[in-house]
Motif scaffolding. Structure first.
Motif: not given
Length: 220
Positions: A32-34, A81-82, A106-107, A217-218
């Protein structure tokens, strides 16, 4: 996390649907985070071929079309790589900062996984498209966030290019000064960009400035 991130990125509300061959590969939360999926999304994770995995996010309330990220294996067989292949926020949400936060999430996740070398995307648009009815602003926003590329050759000799920029400079060099940023805003164009995930990269330094300026801020 800042309040906007808390409100729009709630992993417990995202439904993950995996191809059977991917059962047990990464956790649902990592996927999910990616993907950078916002709340109440459906994330479909599938195998495209022997070298790529597709993360497809569906959420018609937030996204104008499915958001697509491709995890692609490098030729060495070990690193990946994405590719951020499609990402369009609904017009009425553009000013909320949802898009940038999804990318920052994501990063950070990509770096944490350790086997992903970089994130790539086409940075679309130009000055004319920036304020169009359906705006394309990626050419300017992606470099602000640390995505880099060589300056197009035909702009190196442009009479308005800041004098400190030489033929070996990149977009991050250009965007590091107010004069360079203003030049790219006016004369920039669609190009292929890359975020270097190595911890000490210039991409991370540029992103740190971007998030600080916008109070993003994540991280939990």
């Amino acid at each position: 996390m800042d309040e906007t991130t808390k409100a729009w990125f709630v992993t417990s509300t995202v439904t993950v649907k995996r191809h059977r061959d991917l059962e047990g590969w990464l956790s649902d939360e990592e996927l999910i985070r990616l993907s950078g999926a916002p709340k109440n999304s459906i994330l479909n994770v599938s195998v495209l071929d022997g070298r790529a995995i597709e993360l497809r996010v569906t959420n018609s309330d937030i996204l104008r079309e499915d958001m697509v990220r491709l995890l692609i294996q490098e030729s060495d067989g070990y690193s990946f790589h994405v590719l951020n292949a499609a990402f369009v926020i609904n017009d009425w949400l553009l000013s909320r900062g949802i898009g940038p936060r999804g990318v920052v999430i994501q990063l950070h996740q990509a770096r944490e996984l350790g086997f992903i070398r970089c994130v790539r995307t086409w940075a679309l648009g130009n000055r004319a498209s920036f304020e169009a009815e359906v705006p394309l602003r990626g050419y300017y926003v992606w470099p602000l966030m640390g995505f880099d590329a060589p300056i197009p050759k035909h702009l190196i000799d442009h009479p308005e290019l800041p004098t400190q920029i030489d033929r070996h400079s990149s977009l991050l060099d250009l965007m590091s000064t107010p004069e360079g940023g203003a030049f790219w805003f006016e004369h920039g164009e669609t190009l292929w960009t890359e975020f270097d995930l190595r911890p000490s990269s210039r991409s991370w330094r540029r992103l740190a400035q971007y998030t600080e300026d916008r109070h993003i801020e994540v991280l939990p």
